[in-house]
Write a protein that holds these residues in place. Sequence first.
Motif, PDB file in Angstrom:
ATOM      1  N   VAL A   1     -26.281  31.798  -3.651  1.00 35.47           N
ATOM      2  CA  VAL A   1     -27.431  32.381  -4.588  1.00 35.47           C
ATOM      3  C   VAL A   1     -26.416  33.416  -5.295  1.00 35.47           C
ATOM      4  N   VAL A   2     -26.507  33.341  -6.651  1.00 31.81           N
ATOM      5  CA  VAL A   2     -25.512  34.092  -7.214  1.00 31.81           C
ATOM      6  C   VAL A   2     -26.469  34.876  -8.530  1.00 31.81           C
ATOM      7  N   GLY A   3     -26.352  36.394  -8.476  1.00 31.80           N
ATOM      8  CA  GLY A   3     -27.163  37.012  -9.243  1.00 31.80           C
ATOM      9  C   GLY A   3     -26.073  37.745 -10.300  1.00 31.80           C
ATOM     10  N   THR A   4     -24.646  37.583  -9.983  1.00 29.87           N
ATOM     11  CA  THR A   4     -23.772  38.191 -10.760  1.00 29.87           C
ATOM     12  C   THR A   4     -23.963  37.553 -12.175  1.00 29.87           C
ATOM     13  N   THR A   5     -23.382  38.311 -13.225  1.00 29.25           N
ATOM     14  CA  THR A   5     -23.846  37.710 -14.591  1.00 29.25           C
ATOM     15  C   THR A   5     -22.583  37.304 -15.094  1.00 29.25           C
ATOM     16  N   GLY A   6     -22.704  36.888 -16.491  1.00 33.58           N
ATOM     17  CA  GLY A   6     -21.396  36.528 -17.109  1.00 33.58           C
ATOM     18  C   GLY A   6     -20.976  34.846 -17.211  1.00 33.58           C
ATOM     19  N   PHE A   7     -22.164  34.235 -16.982  1.00 28.69           N
ATOM     20  CA  PHE A   7     -21.808  32.643 -17.007  1.00 28.69           C
ATOM     21  C   PHE A   7     -22.195  32.296 -18.355  1.00 28.69           C
ATOM     22  N   ASP A   8     -21.248  31.460 -18.852  1.00 28.64           N
ATOM     23  CA  ASP A   8     -21.414  30.448 -20.238  1.00 28.64           C
ATOM     24  C   ASP A   8     -21.403  28.982 -19.966  1.00 28.64           C
ATOM     25  N   GLU A   9     -21.635  28.214 -20.834  1.00 28.38           N
ATOM     26  CA  GLU A   9     -21.767  26.725 -20.684  1.00 28.38           C
ATOM     27  C   GLU A   9     -20.591  25.998 -19.927  1.00 28.38           C
ATOM     28  N   ALA A  10     -19.462  26.600 -20.290  1.00 27.83           N
ATOM     29  CA  ALA A  10     -18.004  26.039 -19.868  1.00 27.83           C
ATOM     30  C   ALA A  10     -17.997  26.452 -18.189  1.00 27.83           C
ATOM     31  N   LYS A  11     -18.516  27.701 -17.980  1.00 26.49           N
ATOM     32  CA  LYS A  11     -18.424  28.100 -16.520  1.00 26.49           C
ATOM     33  C   LYS A  11     -19.359  26.974 -15.680  1.00 26.49           C
ATOM     34  N   LEU A  12     -20.574  26.931 -16.024  1.00 30.62           N
ATOM     35  CA  LEU A  12     -21.622  26.214 -15.510  1.00 30.62           C
ATOM     36  C   LEU A  12     -21.116  24.816 -15.281  1.00 30.62           C
ATOM     37  N   ALA A  13     -20.563  24.216 -16.204  1.00 36.32           N
ATOM     38  CA  ALA A  13     -19.847  22.921 -16.259  1.00 36.32           C
ATOM     39  C   ALA A  13     -18.833  22.810 -15.313  1.00 36.32           C
ATOM     40  N   THR A  14     -18.179  23.713 -14.854  1.00 33.61           N
ATOM     41  CA  THR A  14     -17.077  23.700 -14.216  1.00 33.61           C
ATOM     42  C   THR A  14     -17.905  24.058 -12.610  1.00 33.61           C
ATOM     43  N   ILE A  15     -18.800  24.638 -12.522  1.00 39.61           N
ATOM     44  CA  ILE A  15     -19.194  24.694 -11.059  1.00 39.61           C
ATOM     45  C   ILE A  15     -20.008  23.075 -10.826  1.00 39.61           C
ATOM     46  N   ALA A  16     -20.881  22.704 -11.851  1.00 43.75           N
ATOM     47  CA  ALA A  16     -21.255  21.528 -11.571  1.00 43.75           C
ATOM     48  C   ALA A  16     -20.547  20.441 -11.163  1.00 43.75           C
TER      49      ALA A  16
END
Length: 270
Positions: A95-110
């Motif tokens: 569960v992540v509240g830390t900020t700073g995510f863009d589409e590229a980072k979200l795609a990497t996590i997926a």
Amino acid sequence: MTTSTSTPAQQDSLVPEREEPVINVGVLGARGRMGTEVVKAVNAAADLELVAMVDDGDWLFNVADAGAQVVVDFTRPDVVMDNIRFCIDQNIHCVVGTTGFDEAKLATIAEWLEPKPDLGVVIAPNFGIGAVLLMRFAQEAARFFPSVEIVELHHPNKVDAPSGTAVRTARLIAAARRAAGLPAAPDATKEADSLPGARGADIEGVPVHAVRLTGLVAHQEVLMGAEGETLTLRHDSYDRASFMPGVLLAVREIGRRPGLTVGIESLLGL
Ligand SMILES: NC(=O)C1=CN([C@@H]2O[C@H](COP(=O)(O)OP(=O)(O)OC[C@H]3O[C@@H](n4cnc5c(N)ncnc54)[C@H](O)[C@@H]3O)[C@@H](O)[C@H]2O)C=CC1
Ligand SMILES: O=C(O)C1=N[C@H](C(=O)O)C[C@H](O)C1
């Protein structure tokens, strides 16, 4: 340890009625402003067990060694991806509240989650229920107003600007405008005779202004304008306890929500 005046009952206002097994929780960024509040909220919840508190310089494997099933991360934008990678490798929900995510980072996590179909990661730029509702109301209103600007106001020690919430709000508004066929405000922040920065940052055609002021916690205004009228939506977090019902909801729900979830809207039934 904290200055919050809220009671455990207030912090846990989204607690489920049903009986569930205890969930082992580890906190990353445990000595920070948010981490301290999360530790307090987890300790006050009968169905959650705080098994590890990790901060900068501590051994990250502590959370795995302690048997954490869910990790809550409130650290820094520059370290959070490594933390998520570690948790996924260790089969720990995140569960992540830390900020700073863009589409590229979200795609990497997926991508990281693909081989782990039972594992969940929830990333929410804001766990405050009022802030989530403000974003939803702004999306709803966006297509009716040709002008829109965002002002976010925070404590002076905030690590990033603009806030993750403001970035997400701007993107949601821009998407709603596009869906309604409204044009993005052309060069909204680049007027010829302005001092650089005076019109804020341009996020998909939405000007975003960041205020940092002693005495503030976390606040946001969305201002919308049409001929002869304005609409102002405002949310204020006066205390970090305001984020805790959303955090605890995500901790309890994540086991039932494999994959990547962005925002807690779906957890709230929105
Ligand atoms: N999603 C939400 O509802 C909210 C999100 N935030 C975000 O949470 C983040 C943290 O905010 P604050 O608590 O105010 O910051 P803070 O600076 O008070 O706390 C961050 C903590 O993380 C620790 N840390 C740094 N690197 C670490 C690592 N590799 N492993 C473990 N711990 C590490 C620091 O030592 C510090 O104690 C920011 O990105 C902020 O924007 C803040 C409030 C609400
Ligand atoms: O750093 C903070 O304090 C906050 N960060 C989050 C953000 O960047 O949106 C959420 C809230 O605004 C408080």
